[in-house]
Design a protein around this motif. Structure first.
Motif, PDB file in Angstrom:
ATOM      1  N   GLN A  80       0.821  -1.212   0.000  1.00 19.71           N
ATOM      2  CA  GLN A  80       0.000   0.000   0.000  1.00 19.71           C
ATOM      3  C   GLN A  80       0.858   1.268   0.000  1.00 19.71           C
ATOM      4  N   LEU A 112       3.808   3.747  -1.290  1.00 15.07           N
ATOM      5  CA  LEU A 112       4.399   4.074  -2.586  1.00 15.07           C
ATOM      6  C   LEU A 112       5.911   3.903  -2.538  1.00 15.07           C
ATOM      7  N   ASP A 125       3.240   3.320  -7.695  1.00 15.41           N
ATOM      8  CA  ASP A 125       2.226   2.645  -6.884  1.00 15.41           C
ATOM      9  C   ASP A 125       2.249   1.180  -7.298  1.00 15.41           C
TER      10      ASP A 125
END
Length: 122
Positions: free
Chosen positions: A27, A29, A46
């Motif tokens: 989750q 980056l 991402d």
């Protein structure tokens, strides 16, 4: 075994070790950095959605208007500040720093410090 082959092997070992650490939390980056002899590239990725959210390099027109060469510490600082501005405009606050196995010194360190100055935590 040649010296360059050994250096490449060692860099790739470091790269995979860092990548395994960053993939534990998909989750969050990832700020990925790549440097060549003449240029430096950075992008925020991402991994969950497999999308690049922001990128900057020493090959972009914005960079070329300000500096000629991309293979020095000053260029890395400029690329880092450009990426930090793009990331903060998108509301990105925290990332993993993926240095792709490169040693944290010189241009890689200068880019990281420039991104931190723009308010991105890692």
């Amino acid at each position: 075994m040649s010296k360059t082959n050994l250096k490449t092997r060692l860099r790739l070992k470091r790269k995979f070790r860092v990548k395994n650490r960053t993939q534990k939390d998909p989750q969050k980056l990832r700020l990925s950095v790549f440097r060549s002899t003449n240029h430096i590239y950075a992008q925020i990725i991402d991994d969950a959605n497999r999308k690049t959210l922001a990128s900057a390099s020493s090959l972009t027109k914005d960079f070329q208007a300000k500096m000629k060469t991309g293979g020095n510490v000053e260029a890395a600082k400029l690329v880092g500040s450009m990426l930090g501005e793009k990331a903060s405009a998108q509301g990105i606050k925290e990332v993993y720093y993926d240095r792709n196995g490169f040693i944290y010194a010189g241009r890689v360190k200068a880019l990281a410090e420039a991104v931190r100055e723009k308010g991105i935590k890692f």
